[in-house]
Design a protein around this motif. Structure first.
Motif, PDB file in Angstrom:
ATOM      1  N   VAL A 299       0.862  -1.179   0.000  1.00 14.28           N
ATOM      2  CA  VAL A 299       0.000   0.000   0.000  1.00 14.28           C
ATOM      3  C   VAL A 299       0.901   1.231   0.000  1.00 14.28           C
ATOM      4  N   ASP A 300       0.309   2.414  -0.149  1.00 15.31           N
ATOM      5  CA  ASP A 300       1.070   3.652  -0.114  1.00 15.31           C
ATOM      6  C   ASP A 300       1.567   3.936   1.303  1.00 15.31           C
ATOM      7  N   GLN A 301       2.728   4.575   1.396  1.00 14.16           N
ATOM      8  CA  GLN A 301       3.258   4.946   2.710  1.00 14.16           C
ATOM      9  C   GLN A 301       2.307   5.886   3.431  1.00 14.16           C
ATOM     10  N   SER A 302       1.642   6.759   2.686  1.00 16.22           N
ATOM     11  CA  SER A 302       0.706   7.699   3.309  1.00 16.22           C
ATOM     12  C   SER A 302      -0.447   6.971   4.001  1.00 16.22           C
ATOM     13  N   THR A 303      -0.837   5.815   3.453  1.00 17.63           N
ATOM     14  CA  THR A 303      -1.910   5.020   4.075  1.00 17.63           C
ATOM     15  C   THR A 303      -1.457   4.491   5.424  1.00 17.63           C
ATOM     16  N   ILE A 304      -0.236   3.952   5.490  1.00 14.72           N
ATOM     17  CA  ILE A 304       0.300   3.439   6.747  1.00 14.72           C
ATOM     18  C   ILE A 304       0.417   4.574   7.766  1.00 14.72           C
ATOM     19  N   ALA A 305       0.968   5.712   7.333  1.00 19.57           N
ATOM     20  CA  ALA A 305       1.141   6.855   8.229  1.00 19.57           C
ATOM     21  C   ALA A 305      -0.194   7.338   8.778  1.00 19.57           C
ATOM     22  N   LYS A 306      -1.197   7.421   7.898  1.00 21.60           N
ATOM     23  CA  LYS A 306      -2.529   7.884   8.305  1.00 21.60           C
ATOM     24  C   LYS A 306      -3.159   6.923   9.303  1.00 21.60           C
ATOM     25  N   LYS A 307      -3.068   5.619   9.024  1.00 18.34           N
ATOM     26  CA  LYS A 307      -3.675   4.614   9.905  1.00 18.34           C
ATOM     27  C   LYS A 307      -2.978   4.585  11.270  1.00 18.34           C
ATOM     28  N   LEU A 308      -1.642   4.665  11.274  1.00 22.39           N
ATOM     29  CA  LEU A 308      -0.917   4.668  12.538  1.00 22.39           C
ATOM     30  C   LEU A 308      -1.287   5.884  13.378  1.00 22.39           C
ATOM     31  N   LYS A 309      -1.419   7.020  12.719  1.00 21.92           N
ATOM     32  CA  LYS A 309      -1.825   8.230  13.428  1.00 21.92           C
ATOM     33  C   LYS A 309      -3.206   8.047  14.036  1.00 21.92           C
ATOM     34  N   GLN A 310      -4.104   7.388  13.306  1.00 22.58           N
ATOM     35  CA  GLN A 310      -5.452   7.117  13.802  1.00 22.58           C
ATOM     36  C   GLN A 310      -5.417   6.193  15.020  1.00 22.58           C
ATOM     37  N   TYR A 311      -4.599   5.131  14.937  1.00 26.93           N
ATOM     38  CA  TYR A 311      -4.523   4.184  16.057  1.00 26.93           C
ATOM     39  C   TYR A 311      -3.923   4.848  17.291  1.00 26.93           C
ATOM     40  N   ARG A 312      -2.890   5.670  17.098  1.00 27.61           N
ATOM     41  CA  ARG A 312      -2.282   6.365  18.237  1.00 27.61           C
ATOM     42  C   ARG A 312      -3.293   7.304  18.889  1.00 27.61           C
ATOM     43  N   ALA A 313      -4.074   8.002  18.053  1.00 26.98           N
ATOM     44  CA  ALA A 313      -5.084   8.916  18.584  1.00 26.98           C
ATOM     45  C   ALA A 313      -6.135   8.153  19.386  1.00 26.98           C
ATOM     46  N   GLU A 314      -6.529   6.962  18.893  1.00 26.52           N
ATOM     47  CA  GLU A 314      -7.500   6.145  19.613  1.00 26.52           C
ATOM     48  C   GLU A 314      -6.942   5.699  20.959  1.00 26.52           C
ATOM     49  N   GLU A 315      -5.631   5.349  20.992  1.00 28.12           N
ATOM     50  CA  GLU A 315      -4.998   4.910  22.238  1.00 28.12           C
ATOM     51  C   GLU A 315      -4.865   6.054  23.225  1.00 28.12           C
ATOM     52  N   ASN A 316      -4.517   7.244  22.730  1.00 30.93           N
ATOM     53  CA  ASN A 316      -4.220   8.363  23.615  1.00 30.93           C
ATOM     54  C   ASN A 316      -5.462   9.117  24.047  1.00 30.93           C
ATOM     55  N   GLY A 317      -6.572   8.994  23.296  1.00 28.75           N
ATOM     56  CA  GLY A 317      -7.828   9.578  23.725  1.00 28.75           C
ATOM     57  C   GLY A 317      -7.903  11.073  23.477  1.00 28.75           C
ATOM     58  N   PRO A 318      -8.890  11.752  24.118  1.00 22.06           N
ATOM     59  CA  PRO A 318      -9.165  13.161  23.851  1.00 22.06           C
ATOM     60  C   PRO A 318      -8.050  14.105  24.233  1.00 22.06           C
ATOM     61  N   GLU A 319      -7.192  13.696  25.207  1.00 23.12           N
ATOM     62  CA  GLU A 319      -6.117  14.613  25.608  1.00 23.12           C
ATOM     63  C   GLU A 319      -5.169  14.864  24.474  1.00 23.12           C
ATOM     64  N   ARG A 320      -4.874  13.808  23.683  1.00 27.38           N
ATOM     65  CA  ARG A 320      -3.985  13.975  22.541  1.00 27.38           C
ATOM     66  C   ARG A 320      -4.597  14.912  21.512  1.00 27.38           C
ATOM     67  N   LYS A 321      -5.900  14.721  21.219  1.00 27.03           N
ATOM     68  CA  LYS A 321      -6.537  15.556  20.218  1.00 27.03           C
ATOM     69  C   LYS A 321      -6.547  17.013  20.644  1.00 27.03           C
ATOM     70  N   ARG A 322      -6.768  17.247  21.952  1.00 26.50           N
ATOM     71  CA  ARG A 322      -6.767  18.602  22.445  1.00 26.50           C
ATOM     72  C   ARG A 322      -5.383  19.209  22.351  1.00 26.50           C
ATOM     73  N   GLY A 323      -4.365  18.402  22.655  1.00 27.96           N
ATOM     74  CA  GLY A 323      -2.989  18.898  22.650  1.00 27.96           C
ATOM     75  C   GLY A 323      -2.491  19.279  21.288  1.00 27.96           C
ATOM     76  N   THR A 324      -2.921  18.553  20.258  1.00 30.85           N
ATOM     77  CA  THR A 324      -2.435  18.837  18.911  1.00 30.85           C
ATOM     78  C   THR A 324      -3.195  19.969  18.254  1.00 30.85           C
ATOM     79  N   GLY A 325      -4.212  20.487  18.936  1.00 28.61           N
ATOM     80  CA  GLY A 325      -4.957  21.601  18.372  1.00 28.61           C
ATOM     81  C   GLY A 325      -5.919  21.194  17.309  1.00 28.61           C
ATOM     82  N   LYS A 326      -6.171  19.866  17.176  1.00 27.12           N
ATOM     83  CA  LYS A 326      -7.093  19.408  16.146  1.00 27.12           C
ATOM     84  C   LYS A 326      -8.481  19.270  16.711  1.00 27.12           C
TER      85      LYS A 326
END
Length: 434
Positions: free
Chosen positions: A407-434
């Motif tokens: 698959v494309d590298q961007s797909t892996i990067a996007k999915k990993l970012k999604q999994y990390r966000a799921e693991e870290n919860g709302p605090e991560r999303k708040r911290g990144t300003g997203k």
């Protein structure tokens, strides 16, 4: 476990105590005559009369220490809507008597800010964390993939004077080289064709006053390392396209599973940056070297995913014993993923080959023999997640993982970012300003 060493509190639709079974004295080690009353609001229960810290009832599972010493496990279980007035139950269990899987000694984990700690190695690490909490020294977390470096980075932040400011986390291995500089430092308006009008705030700026955690720091491109060195040396940085320096009032934490010293010798990592990051190095032991924490982690993840997927499935003592003996090359992340798959499929068949040579993909063949099947969409999602995480754990590089999975590298990067966000919860999303 004896029935007398457990309490079950039944809670109604208006969060009122409907009834309970069991004795307070048997669970907490002494009697509290005013602990529970019929129709008492669940948030008015005087936990301070029996335990040192009030539990978070939204957490699903909490380990509490009774005032006179015993550890008590609180499980919050939501019940399916059957028309009954009972909406959920609180199960209080003496933890030292609850876990029995052919072990000679009871499991008595210590709890530090929600982190399960039992082994002497981890206790020493927690001790160092509290000693450095009041200073802004850079901390380098070392250890295998999945040992809990992100969790400890959060603990460092929570124990510091910056705890009320943002905690911003970025995985340096999940972004292409062309994007990571703009993510960290931001850019001015007009710098890039198609860039945001007004420019973009970088993560360093988003973390102002708080902590930024650079996971997989070894993946940081060489040209970006020099800009990070400026932040550490001068507490300033420049946005891309800007000639003006900005002050950076932040604490930098970093982590890697690579040998940075060897990378320095190979000219792949800046020596000056290495010594700036290496002020307080903490080597996190792999899960196989702290087996005392495996059982409490199993209980925690079981409660977490039962609540997430509205299941009521619990692992057998035989399976727990097998998981305690397994070597866990993927550490806590592998354990969490396995427990999640067991809860989702409501079967231990998926983990029967733990300790052998099975691959994550083989586990899903057991769907053919189960009487209860997960939804196809959920099964596909779990298989995709398992494959991507396994490929990334094996090759530690998004480009190589993408090549293997075709698959494309961007797909892996996007999915990993999604999994990390799921693991870290709302605090991560708040911290990144997203």
């Amino acid at each position: 476990m004896k029935q007398a060493e457990m309490m079950v509190i039944f809670v109604g639709s208006h969060n009122q105590v409907v009834e309970w079974q069991g004795e307070v004295a048997e669970v907490f080690g002494f009697s509290s005559s005013v602990f529970l009353q019929p129709n008492m609001h669940i948030f008015q229960v005087p936990w301070e009369t029996v335990v040192r810290n009030r539990p978070d009832l939204s957490a699903g599972l909490t380990i509490m220490q009774a005032i006179n010493g015993p550890l008590v496990l609180l499980s919050v279980v939501k019940l399916p809507d059957t028309g009954s007035d009972i909406k959920y139950v609180l199960v209080l269990s003496r933890l030292d008597h609850m876990l029995d899987v052919n072990m000679n000694a009871p499991v008595l984990p210590d709890v530090v800010n929600g982190v399960l700690v039992k082994s002497e190695k981890m206790k020493k690490i927690i001790d160092v964390i509290h000693k450095i909490a009041s200073v802004d020294s850079t901390v380098l977390l070392l250890g295998e993939s999945g040992v809990g470096k992100t969790m400890l980075a959060r603990l460092i932040h929570q124990a510091s004077s910056r705890k009320d400011a943002p905690f911003v986390s970025i995985n340096c291995g999940t972004l292409p080289d062309s994007l990571i500089e703009s993510e960290l430092f931001g850019y001015e308006s007009g710098t890039f064709t198609g860039g945001k009008t007004g420019g973009k705030q970088g993560l360093l700026e988003a973390a102002e006053g708080g902590t930024i955690f650079l996971d997989e720091i070894a993946e940081l491109p060489y040209h970006v390392q020099s800009k990070l060195l400026e932040v550490l040396q001068e507490n300033t940085f420049r946005k891309i396209g800007s000639v003006d320096k900005q002050k950076a009032n932040i604490r930098i934490l970093s982590a890697t599973n690579k040998n940075l010293k060897e990378m320095v010798n190979q000219k792949r990592f800046r020596e000056d940056l290495y010594y700036r990051l290496h002020v307080v190095p903490l080597m996190i032991p792999p899960l196989r070297e702290r087996r005392e924490e495996i059982l409490p982690l199993i209980e925690h993840f079981t409660s977490k995913f039962n609540q997430k997927y509205d299941r009521r499935f619990f692992l057998s003592p035989q399976m727990k014993a097998r998981l305690v003996e397994y070597e866990w090359p993927g550490n806590i992340r592998e354990l969490e993923n396995l427990v999640e798959r067991i809860i989702v499929t409501q079967s231990e068949e998926i983990a029967e080959q733990v300790g052998g040579t099975s691959e994550d993909t083989d586990a899903f063949t057991s769907f053919q023999t189960k009487n209860v099947l997960p939804p196809l969409k959920e099964a596909k999602k779990q298989l995709e997640k398992a494959l991507i995480l396994r490929a990334y754990d094996l090759y530690e590089n998004t480009y190589k993982a993408a090549e293997i999975l075709q698959v494309d590298q961007s797909t892996i990067a996007k999915k990993l970012k999604q999994y990390r966000a799921e693991e870290n919860g709302p605090e991560r999303k708040r911290g990144t300003g997203k």
